[in-house]
Design an enzyme around this catalytic site. Structure first.
Site, PDB file in Angstrom:
ATOM      1  N   GLY A 138      -2.133  -3.370   8.090  1.00 51.96           N
ATOM      2  CA  GLY A 138      -1.278  -4.487   8.494  1.00 51.96           C
ATOM      3  C   GLY A 138      -2.022  -5.807   8.644  1.00 51.96           C
ATOM      4  O   GLY A 138      -1.715  -6.597   9.530  1.00 51.96           O
ATOM      5  N   GLU A 190       6.781   1.820  -1.067  1.00 47.59           N
ATOM      6  CA  GLU A 190       6.712   0.497  -0.434  1.00 47.59           C
ATOM      7  C   GLU A 190       8.074   0.065   0.124  1.00 47.59           C
ATOM      8  O   GLU A 190       8.152  -0.566   1.170  1.00 47.59           O
ATOM      9  CB  GLU A 190       6.235  -0.536  -1.467  1.00 47.59           C
ATOM     10  CG  GLU A 190       4.730  -0.564  -1.676  1.00 47.59           C
ATOM     11  CD  GLU A 190       4.047  -1.444  -0.635  1.00 47.59           C
ATOM     12  OE1 GLU A 190       3.717  -0.924   0.447  1.00 47.59           O
ATOM     13  OE2 GLU A 190       3.847  -2.623  -0.897  1.00 47.59           O
ATOM     14  N   ASP A 201       2.313  -6.183  -4.602  1.00 50.06           N
ATOM     15  CA  ASP A 201       1.199  -5.434  -4.005  1.00 50.06           C
ATOM     16  C   ASP A 201       0.925  -4.124  -4.747  1.00 50.06           C
ATOM     17  O   ASP A 201      -0.217  -3.827  -5.105  1.00 50.06           O
ATOM     18  CB  ASP A 201       1.511  -5.105  -2.526  1.00 50.06           C
ATOM     19  CG  ASP A 201       1.367  -6.309  -1.624  1.00 50.06           C
ATOM     20  OD1 ASP A 201       1.305  -7.440  -2.135  1.00 50.06           O
ATOM     21  OD2 ASP A 201       1.318  -6.132  -0.394  1.00 50.06           O
TER      22      ASP A 201
HETATM   23  O1  PMV Z   1       0.859  -8.711   4.085  1.00 49.15           O
HETATM   24  P1  PMV Z   1       1.125  -7.813   2.959  1.00 49.15           P
HETATM   25  O2  PMV Z   1      -0.080  -7.174   2.393  1.00 49.15           O
HETATM   26  O3  PMV Z   1       2.152  -6.801   3.335  1.00 49.15           O
HETATM   27  O4  PMV Z   1       1.710  -8.710   1.746  1.00 49.15           O
HETATM   28  C1  PMV Z   1       3.042  -9.094   1.725  1.00 49.15           C
HETATM   29  C2  PMV Z   1       3.317 -10.086   0.626  1.00 49.15           C
HETATM   30  C3  PMV Z   1       4.726 -10.690   0.724  1.00 49.15           C
HETATM   31  O5  PMV Z   1       4.863 -11.605  -0.364  1.00 49.15           O
HETATM   32  C4  PMV Z   1       4.923 -11.441   2.017  1.00 49.15           C
HETATM   33  C5  PMV Z   1       5.808  -9.621   0.618  1.00 49.15           C
HETATM   34  C6  PMV Z   1       6.019  -9.036  -0.766  1.00 49.15           C
HETATM   35  O6  PMV Z   1       6.649  -7.979  -0.839  1.00 49.15           O
HETATM   36  O7  PMV Z   1       5.617  -9.639  -1.770  1.00 49.15           O
END
Ligand code: PMV
Length: 368
Positions: A138, A190, A201
């Site tokens: 996270g 996801e 991601d």
């Molecule tokens: O913080 P992370 O690794 O969960 O990245 C999220 C990236 C976002 O653009 C905010 C969400 C997404 O699904 O692209």
């Protein structure tokens, strides 16, 4: 029979949040991995999940999983399918029976994702699955995507859907079409964890290197720049799902203003990918391009602040790097998590800078 799969974390160079609404993002994989080992067992009739880094162990009898998911049949589907809300409720029953610690309740969706991917891909075969990760959970470095990708890869490697090539190092490698299948299943995982992920991601974790991503479509970016990024972890925890929902709510309240902001972010992503693909003719050209990327990062960060996803801890890192004329931006969902700082390629300067930031940051990782 045993198989091991690993998948990398990621940084988003430009375009987070905007990418959820169909605008372009640019992301790169990083050299930190999640590893999943999967051993099919004939000696026990249980499915065991060991999450080493967060100290959680689960064990379900195959009979109990069958009973709770009996309405779905086995295996549910050989093609990637989304988990319905009704099935998530059934999976929650299985997790609730396992005395899940109150403090780690935020991680329950990761266990639902495990159960969904496991039973969908492998059916009800008894096994022990062990997960270890170098990625902070996270923190914006794609820990959940690396988990879903490595898990899907290990499961598919033992299913009938793929044929593996085993590399010299002992790692199993997938062909392009099989990697696409891994990616699709990982995306389903996801969705269980994040609700409405863009897919950037899991795509960068599956295919590696630098990618451009828009409306579910990934394009590889052939980067020609020797970029150095410093990653500072603010160690402030946050929830991607909640941050994404807040941005969507702001978009419904201010559609026109948000549309302009998201378009501006997309222009930044497009310029990022053009710059890193250009061939540097000499050092002067390279440092002019670094300067442009730094400006793009500053603009991207300002826009992310305007949509409500920055945080005091992030601003703190920005203030520090700004004193030394360095450009930074949050990476991932924001609200805490990690911050990227572009490091100039001049060697002496970089060494001094690393020492300085090491002294002032909570933790650091350098990425080439
Ligand atoms: O913080 P992370 O690794 O969960 O990245 C999220 C990236 C976002 O653009 C905010 C969400 C997404 O699904 O692209």
């Amino acid at each position: 029979m045993e198989v091991t799969a690993r998948a990398p974390g990621k940084i988003i160079l430009a375009g987070e949040h905007a990418v959820v609404h169909g605008y372009t993002a640019v992301a790169s994989s990083i050299d930190l991995y999640t590893v999943v080992s999967l051993r099919l067992r004939s000696d026990e009739d249980t499915v065991k999940l060991k999450l080493n880094d967060i100290g959680l162990d689960f064990s379900w009898s195959v009979g109990r999983i069958k009973e709770v998911l009996s309405h779905l049949g086995s295996p549910f589907s050989s093609t990637p399918t989304s988990c319905s809300l009704e099935t998530i409720k059934s999976l929650a029953t299985l997790v609730d029976e396992q005395s899940f610690p109150e403090t780690k309740i935020g991680l329950a969706s990761g266990v639902y994702a495990f159960l969904w991917l496991y039973t969908s891909i492998l059916g009800f075969k008894p096994a022990t699955v062990t997960v270890s990760s170098e990625l902070p959970v996270g923190a914006g470095l794609g820990s959940s995507a690396a988990y879903c990708v490595s898990l899907s890869a290990a499961l598919l490697a033992l299913s009938d859907s793929v044929k593996l090539d085993v590399s010299q190092k002992g790692w199993s490698t997938f062909k392009e079409t099989e990697a696409e299948l891994v990616n699709k299943w990982a995306f389903e995982g996801e969705k269980i964890i994040h609700g409405r992920p863009s897919g950037v991601d899991n795509s960068v974790s599956t295919f590696g290197n630098v990618i451009k991503f828009k409306s579910g479509v990934m394009t590889r970016v052939d980067s020609n720049m020797p970029l150095k990024m410093l990653i500072t972890n603010t160690k402030v925890g946050r929830d991607t799902k909640a941050l994404v929902a807040n941005v969507s709510a702001r978009k419904s309240r201010h559609p026109d203003a948000m549309c302009s902001v998201l378009n501006a972010i997309e222009a930044i992503s497009d310029e990022w990918s053009t710059i890193i693909q250009s061939h540097a003719v000499d050092d002067l050209y390279l440092s002019a391009n670094e300067e442009k990327l730094g400006e793009l990062m500053e603009m991207n960060q300002g826009l992310l602040l305007s949509i409500g996803v920055s945080h005091a801890s992030i601003e703190n890192v920005l203030q520090t790097s700004m004193k030394y004329k360095l450009a930074s931006k949050l990476t991932g969902a924001g609200g805490g998590g990690c911050v990227l700082t572009l490091l100039p390629t001049r060697i002496l300067f970089t060494v001094l800078l690393n020492l300085f930031i090491y002294a002032s940051a909570n933790s650091f990782i350098t990425y080439d």
